[in-house]
Design an enzyme around this catalytic site. Structure first.
Site, PDB file in Angstrom:
ATOM      1  CE  LYS A   1     -23.890  28.138   1.175  1.00 30.33           C
ATOM      2  NZ  LYS A   1     -25.205  28.504   0.614  1.00 30.33           N
TER       3      LYS A   1
ATOM      4  CG  ASN B   1     -32.386  21.127   8.280  1.00 30.93           C
ATOM      5  OD1 ASN B   1     -33.030  22.148   8.516  1.00 30.93           O
ATOM      6  ND2 ASN B   1     -32.762  20.237   7.378  1.00 30.93           N
TER       7      ASN B   1
ATOM      8  CG  ASN C   1     -35.973  25.562   3.088  1.00 34.15           C
ATOM      9  OD1 ASN C   1     -36.669  25.215   4.032  1.00 34.15           O
ATOM     10  ND2 ASN C   1     -34.650  25.744   3.200  1.00 34.15           N
TER      11      ASN C   1
ATOM     12  CB  CYS D   1     -30.479  25.391 -10.155  1.00 37.16           C
ATOM     13  SG  CYS D   1     -29.403  26.373 -11.219  1.00 37.16           S
TER      14      CYS D   1
ATOM     15  CB  CYS E   1     -49.683  33.382  15.404  1.00 32.98           C
ATOM     16  SG  CYS E   1     -50.137  34.898  14.527  1.00 32.98           S
TER      17      CYS E   1
END
Length: 599
Positions: A322, A345, A378, A444, A502
């Site tokens: 992609k 990834n 995800n 899906c 954080c």
């Protein structure tokens, strides 16, 4: 009919700017088009009108010199130039028409210019013709008075073609070489005039792009039609862009309209897009079209035919990664954008470290990127981006589309100032459920290009507002397609967030000097209302609907009407005291001794 078809008027400014911009930006496409004619150096004939579009370059200011000796007249000309750039043609004509008999070429060519533009707006053919002929007479007079003025030659070339159109097709074709000659003369006198360079480039382009069957007809009728090539057109378009770098950009109109102070700054920014799918690919394309300086693309997936119901990708790209397919397409759209692609990834240990290194040193200056856009599908990848940005103190936007494809959202996350992804994670993440176990075999997620396009539009719009400093950035903007519901809110960070970085960023924000409150902004605590017993035995019963209480609680947490929490965040655990210590409150020493003897 064939001749009318050949000479049909096909030019307006939008087509002109679009074609010229694509020629300038797509060198490879031009070379391919030239190759289709077998011989790149071959000349092609054309017999179409090409000038009627030229002066309708709406947002472009037609610069001119003002050499008039009369100070008052010079002020008048400056005023009419401003009005002309605002498209107030009739006002310009009313101011200049009393000077038709003037021998000042600065006045004459300006009157001709406004007459031509008025003719383009005129629907009555007879009135249109009258305006053209009047303008031609004035510009011809100006040429006789001064043949060394670039604007006179430029506008004479325009009127030469426009007037010839009323004398027939053959006369018009005969004048085309003269038209070009006056264009060249105007460029010789003023090589910095981008509009003349553009006009000549468009003339060459349309001659070269003439279809073969029209060339056949024209060659059969006319012995020596004019010739040109794509290379010649490209050279003039390139010169126009070099002379005025913003010549073809409509985006610069945002600056002229007062929306953005300096749109040119977009070229200095670097944005990382993580996830080049349904939302990320469209976002990357819009960033490229907006002229972003540099793009970093992260994804490890490949283009599949199943992706064709979405925007951006095309069937012939199936099988490509992609990021590679996206980079190829985006480079054709705007080759000035610097691109880096990373086909891996980001959730693996090694790749995560490289991901952090690139967003902290991947800008045009070698520093951190200006913004990270999370467009992944995800939760694991969301958490990886969140962890990296919290650690690096990197602002970013999180975005997503629901599995049923009828809702989505974007969220601006500034570490320490607004809730990060771990502060109020989705129920799946908060429950420590492996999202992979939720996927059913043979089923899906749904995918609608409409929802993805809307979310991508929201994402880029707020990206531009954040980078260029205009408007109000939405910290959270949702979208529900079923009810056309667009909730917005500002989610505060969670002091008990699981992400240590954080919490560290929150502490840094709290350590900043507090903002001064405006005078009169004090608040007073409401006193508790008490009800005394009464002789009538009347008591008050709370009849509040529990759902209303929940709605009030949601609003107190920063939500808006119509939005509720999927679960309640547990309160921070309080450390309990040692249970082995005896409770000695209210017990004397003698009593304690007695208790010990009894044991």
């Amino acid at each position: 009919m064939a001749l009318k078809f050949i000479f049909r008027s096909i030019y307006d400014v939008r087509n002109a700017c679009y074609i010229s911009y694509n020629i300038l930006r797509r060198h490879n496409e031009l070379k391919h088009r030239v190759a289709l004619f077998n011989n790149p150096g071959r000349k092609y004939a054309i017999s179409v009108p090409w000038l009627p579009m030229i002066t309708f370059l709406g947002a472009i200011k037609l610069k001119s010199s003002n050499n008039t000796k009369d100070g008052s007249l010079g002020t008048l000309l400056a005023e009419t130039d401003d009005l002309f750039n605002e498209n107030k043609y009739e006002e310009v004509y009313d101011l200049l028409s009393p000077y038709k008999e003037s021998t000042d070429v600065e006045v004459l060519w300006r009157i001709s210019r406004v007459l031509y533009n008025m003719s383009k707006l005129e629907r009555n053919n007879e009135e249109k013709k009258r305006l053209i002929f009047e303008g031609y007479a004035l510009i011809e007079k100006a040429l006789q008075l001064d043949d060394k003025h670039y604007a006179v030659h430029k506008w004479y070339s325009i009127f030469l073609d426009a007037r010839a159109a009323y004398d027939g097709i053959k006369a018009r074709v005969t004048q085309l070489p003269n038209v070009k000659q006056h264009m060249l003369k105007a460029i010789e006198l003023n090589p910095k005039d981008a509009t003349t360079l553009h006009m000549l480039g468009f003339w060459c382009y349309n001659i070269s792009a003439m279809p073969w069957y029209q060339r056949k007809i024209a060659s059969a009728i006319f012995a020596a039609p004019p010739t040109s090539s794509f290379e010649e057109a490209l050279s003039y378009f390139s010169k126009a862009e070099e002379t005025d770098p913003n010549f073809y950009s409509r985006l610069m109109a945002l600056k002229r309209m007062g929306i953005v102070d300096n749109y040119e700054k977009i070229r200095d920014f670097t944005v990382a897009v993580v996830g080049v799918g349904g939302v990320g690919s469209v976002t990357a394309e819009m960033l490229t079209r907006c002229g972003i300086g540099k793009l970093l693309l992260f994804d490890y997936d490949k283009v599949e035919l199943a992706n064709m119901n979405r925007l951006f990708f095309q069937p012939h790209q199936a099988g490509l990664s992609k990021v590679e397919a996206a980079a190829r397409t985006l480079s054709f759209i705007n080759p000035d954008v610097t691109m880096e692609t990373y086909n891996y990834n980001i959730t693996t240990v090694d790749n995560f470290q490289d991901f952090m290194q690139r967003i902290s040193h991947g800008s045009l200056t070698g520093g951190p990127v200006d913004l990270v856009l999370g467009c992944v599908d995800n939760f694991e990848a969301h958490m990886a981006i969140n962890s990296a940005c919290n650690e690096l103190n990197q602002p970013w936007f999180e975005s997503g589309v629901s599995e049923n494809a009828v809702s989505g959202h974007i969220q601006c996350i500034v570490p320490g100032e607004s809730a990060c992804f771990a502060c109020a994670p989705p129920l799946v993440v908060a429950s420590n459920i492996d999202e992979k176990t939720l996927k059913k075999d043979g089923v899906c997620a749904a995918s609608l290009p409409t929802t993805m396009g809307i979310v991508a539009g929201f994402l880029l719009q707020n990206t531009l507002k954040y980078l260029l400093g205009f408007g109000q950035v939405s910290y959270y903007l949702g979208y529900s397609a079923l009810t056309d519901f667009f909730p917005t809110m500002h989610l505060r960070p969670n002091s008990a967030c699981d992400d240590s970085f954080c919490r560290q960023r929150q502490a840094e924000v709290k350590a900043r000097p507090p903002k001064e409150k405006p005078i009169g902004d004090g608040s007073s605590d409401d006193k508790e209302v008490t009800h005394e017993d009464n002789e009538w035995g009347i008591c008050l019963v709370d009849e509040t609907d529990p759902s209303e209480l929940q709605a009030e609680e949601d609003l107190a947490q920063g939500f808006v009407a119509g939005v509720k929490a999927a679960y309640s965040m547990p309160a921070p655990a309080v450390q309990e005291e040692d249970s082995n210590q005896a409770d000695t409150s209210g017990v004397s020493l003698d009593e304690l001794m007695a208790q010990m003897k009894a044991m």
